[in-house]
Scaffold this active site. Structure first.
Site, mmCIF file in Angstrom:
data_model
loop_
_atom_site.group_PDB
_atom_site.id
_atom_site.type_symbol
_atom_site.label_atom_id
_atom_site.label_comp_id
_atom_site.label_asym_id
_atom_site.label_seq_id
_atom_site.Cartn_x
_atom_site.Cartn_y
_atom_site.Cartn_z
ATOM 1 N N CYS A 93 0.996 -0.998 0.069
ATOM 2 C CA CYS A 93 -0.061 0.479 -0.109
ATOM 3 C C CYS A 93 1.035 1.325 0.076
ATOM 4 O O CYS A 93 2.159 0.959 -0.907
ATOM 5 C CB CYS A 93 -1.037 -0.104 1.179
ATOM 6 N N HIS B 109 -3.726 -4.922 -0.368
ATOM 7 C CA HIS B 109 -3.498 -5.208 1.273
ATOM 8 C C HIS B 109 -3.285 -6.953 0.643
ATOM 9 O O HIS B 109 -4.455 -7.688 1.237
ATOM 10 C CB HIS B 109 -4.229 -5.172 2.338
ATOM 11 N N GLU C 218 -2.288 -9.013 3.057
ATOM 12 C CA GLU C 218 -2.905 -9.483 4.079
ATOM 13 C C GLU C 218 -4.174 -9.160 4.451
ATOM 14 O O GLU C 218 -5.052 -9.650 5.352
ATOM 15 C CB GLU C 218 -1.785 -8.936 5.740
#
Length: 219
Positions: free
Chosen positions: A79, A201, A203
């Site tokens: 990001c 992202h 994650e």
């Protein structure tokens, strides 16, 4: 072991949890000795580019990140962490980036249709970019990666990942490895030898994101 650089920008808990979920030891630190000892490094980040760059400098990490990348250690920017990899950003002024990937960061409002919301937030499909292989080399003579980026080796065209951003990278075609459609194609991922970046992202991208993190940890 992977070191997640802690410079006071962004919530790293979900990233550390995702790395633990795939069985990887992850430390969150701003200690240069610990970062250098790690096999791989992740630069996360949310917020404003200029503020993040200043925080890296305050902790003595701005030039250090350049240094470890120059030594060949695998580095992944996520990001805002990806945006910091570029030469400069035009987010509320002009700010110097790490210069690890050629290109610049600009507002997406310059290019997307007026009716679309800013930030670009939510799940979007990835378009994976593959370049013709140049013999056995991972890179063409101009430094552009061959084939599909190794981070995406276990992905399928159109797999979905999670985005939250108002700015994007431009003028980085040589190092572009994936795009996402938001009225127009936007930079989703880049690669410059041992340096990788994802605007989305991993994650927060479920099983697809875990595949990407696992691929990074195998480099």
């Amino acid at each position: 072991m992977v070191a997640v650089i802690d410079y006071g920008v962004g919530n790293v808990f979900s990233l550390q949890s995702s790395l633990h979920a795939i069985g990887e030891e992850a430390i969150v630190t701003d200690d240069k000795t610990k970062i250098r000892a790690a096999n791989r490094v992740i630069l996360p980040g949310v917020g404003a580019f200029g503020d993040a760059a200043d925080k890296l400098r305050e902790r003595g990490l701005f030039d250090f990140v350049r240094e470890i990348a120059g030594e060949g250690k695998p580095l992944l920017g996520i990001c805002l962490g990806m945006q910091l990899l570029f030469d400069r950003s035009l987010e509320y002024g002009e700010h110097e980036g790490l210069g690890l990937v050629p290109g610049e960061v600009r507002p997406i409002e310059e290019v997307i249709p007026k009716e679309l919301d800013i930030p670009h937030m939510g799940w979007n499909a990835l378009h994976l970019i593959s370049r013709p292989a140049d013999g056995a080399s991972l890179y063409n003579t101009d430094g552009a990666p061959n084939g599909v980026c190794p981070l995406f080796r276990d992905l399928a065209e159109g797999d979905y990942v999670y985005f939250v951003h108002s700015f994007a990278a431009f003028n980085c075609d040589k190092n572009l490895t994936a795009t996402a459609e938001y009225g127009v194609p936007l930079t989703a991922a880049v690669e410059n030898r041992n340096v990788f970046g994802t605007q989305f992202h991993p994650e927060k991208s479920g099983p697809v994101g875990l595949k990407i993190l696992k691929a990074f940890m195998s480099l």
